[in-house]
Design a protein around this motif. Structure first.
Motif, PDB file in Angstrom:
ATOM      1  N   ASN A 137     -17.812 124.284  34.136  1.00  0.00           N
ATOM      2  CA  ASN A 137     -18.968 123.397  34.292  1.00  0.00           C
ATOM      3  C   ASN A 137     -18.582 121.924  34.278  1.00  0.00           C
ATOM      4  O   ASN A 137     -19.133 121.125  35.041  1.00  0.00           O
ATOM      5  N   TRP A 141     -19.291 119.738  37.702  1.00  0.00           N
ATOM      6  CA  TRP A 141     -20.178 118.575  37.771  1.00  0.00           C
ATOM      7  C   TRP A 141     -19.431 117.252  37.834  1.00  0.00           C
ATOM      8  O   TRP A 141     -20.056 116.183  37.775  1.00  0.00           O
ATOM      9  N   THR A 142     -18.129 117.293  37.905  1.00  0.00           N
ATOM     10  CA  THR A 142     -17.333 116.078  38.108  1.00  0.00           C
ATOM     11  C   THR A 142     -16.638 116.165  39.468  1.00  0.00           C
ATOM     12  O   THR A 142     -17.093 115.593  40.446  1.00  0.00           O
ATOM     13  N   TYR A 145     -18.988 118.153  42.145  1.00  0.00           N
ATOM     14  CA  TYR A 145     -20.147 117.353  42.534  1.00  0.00           C
ATOM     15  C   TYR A 145     -19.749 116.216  43.466  1.00  0.00           C
ATOM     16  O   TYR A 145     -20.405 115.973  44.488  1.00  0.00           O
ATOM     17  N   VAL A 157     -22.513 111.755  37.332  1.00  0.00           N
ATOM     18  CA  VAL A 157     -21.716 112.824  36.734  1.00  0.00           C
ATOM     19  C   VAL A 157     -22.142 113.084  35.295  1.00  0.00           C
ATOM     20  O   VAL A 157     -22.353 114.230  34.886  1.00  0.00           O
ATOM     21  N   SER A 160     -25.444 114.793  35.184  1.00  0.00           N
ATOM     22  CA  SER A 160     -25.330 116.214  35.540  1.00  0.00           C
ATOM     23  C   SER A 160     -24.816 117.026  34.354  1.00  0.00           C
ATOM     24  O   SER A 160     -25.326 118.109  34.067  1.00  0.00           O
ATOM     25  N   LEU A 161     -23.788 116.513  33.684  1.00  0.00           N
ATOM     26  CA  LEU A 161     -23.233 117.217  32.526  1.00  0.00           C
ATOM     27  C   LEU A 161     -24.251 117.314  31.394  1.00  0.00           C
ATOM     28  O   LEU A 161     -24.318 118.326  30.693  1.00  0.00           O
ATOM     29  N   THR A 164     -26.552 120.348  31.543  1.00  0.00           N
ATOM     30  CA  THR A 164     -25.890 121.649  31.651  1.00  0.00           C
ATOM     31  C   THR A 164     -26.021 122.391  30.325  1.00  0.00           C
ATOM     32  O   THR A 164     -25.232 122.168  29.396  1.00  0.00           O
TER      33      THR A 164
END
Length: 309
Positions: A137, A141-142, A145, A157, A160-161, A164
């Motif tokens: 994950n 997401w880094t 993404y 970023v 997004s994290l 999660t």
């Protein structure tokens, strides 16, 4: 051989559940637009519950060492897949490149992997699987993404994290495991029941995805087969070889869990990102569908190789 047979049996069970999802769409019991809310339920509630539940076990120094090893092995496998993919696609510059790279690097660990790990290795296996999913994950997401969005904005970023749930579930689970925090039965039972929904729900969603795809055009697509070869054969073979060469099978179950998760089909979120960022949606969906179908054969084969390692 026993692990391979168990794996083959479980993959058939998963395939039957996938068939239920496909049939439900074909008969109108479920509609394709239901896929997104079901996926949100899985990712935001069911998977986190399953992760937290897997950490509810008696503390063991050996398991802790294997858990830390699982984090390191997870970083290694995803890094190997990333380096190989970027090297082989360095001269590839077309509209499908970003999706090809993303689908090659990121496996469907949560949807296909967790049910398989749960069936093969039980709660201890899920513990090591949670390590893989945490690393997965963070990189999804880094690196992932930015790969599909074309943006490397740190704020996007971090946002997004922060959204999660699986990462928070691992942190909560680690606290429960390391501090041996007792969970009252009144809370433990619903967490366990929610976690148990992972297998049927994830397979139903996969079946819905297959129902939405044009199998004839997918099977006849050369680019999709190239992606499938990379995701299902080349990268798993590289990781298996690296583990054997470096003597990493000494970590036992942790190594087997990480490798099986790395051998899973292309991540289901590939299709979501394709839609969100204007990539070739048919190519993305085809990659997910074909690799999922091929996993019926490749995952038992991978398990057979692991038993021989």
């Amino acid at each position: 051989m026993e692990l391979a047979l168990i794996c083959a049996q479980q993959v058939i069970v998963l395939f039957l559940l996938i068939g239920v999802g496909t049939l439900a769409v074909k008969t109108g019991v479920l509609k394709l637009e239901h896929k997104q809310p079901l996926s949100n339920l899985l990712v935001n509630i069911v998977v986190p519950a399953m992760i937290v539940n897997s950490y509810q076990m008696e503390f063991s120094l050996e398991i802790l060492r294997n858990l830390l090893a699982a984090f390191g092995l997870s970083i290694l496998t995803i890094a190997l897949g990333t380096v190989l993919t970027l090297a082989l696609t360095a001269r590839r510059k077309n509209s499908r490149t970003a999706i090809f790279r993303f689908a090659s690097i990121f496996s469907n660990a949560a949807y296909m992997g967790f049910p398989l790990i749960s069936a093969l290795f039980g709660s201890e296996g899920l513990l090591y699987a949670s390590a893989y999913v945490t690393v997965f994950n963070v990189l999804l997401w880094t690196l992932g993404y930015s790969m599909v969005s074309g943006s490397s904005d740190p704020k996007a970023v971090v946002k997004s994290l922060a959204h999660t749930p699986a990462i928070y579930a691992v942190l909560v689970g680690l606290a429960i495991y390391l501090l041996q925090i007792p969970i009252p039965a009144l809370l433990a039972q619903p967490i366990s029941l929610l976690g148990a929904m992972n297998t049927p729900l994830s397979m139903l969603i996969t079946g819905m995805l297959i129902a939405a795809g044009d199998l004839k055009s997918i099977v006849c697509s050369r680019p999709i087969w190239k992606l499938a070869a990379m995701r299902m054969l080349v990268i798993p073979a590289l990781c298996l070889g690296a583990f054997a060469l470096l003597g990493l099978f000494r970590f036992g179950m942790a190594a087997q869990v990480v490798l099986l998760l790395e051998c899973c089909p292309a991540a289901a979120i590939t299709s979501v990102f394709a839609v969100q960022f204007g990539h070739d949606e048919q190519f993305a969906a085809g990659c997910v569908v074909l690799t999922t179908l091929l996993s019926i054969l490749t995952l038992p084969l991978c398990a057979l190789v692991l038993t021989m390692a």
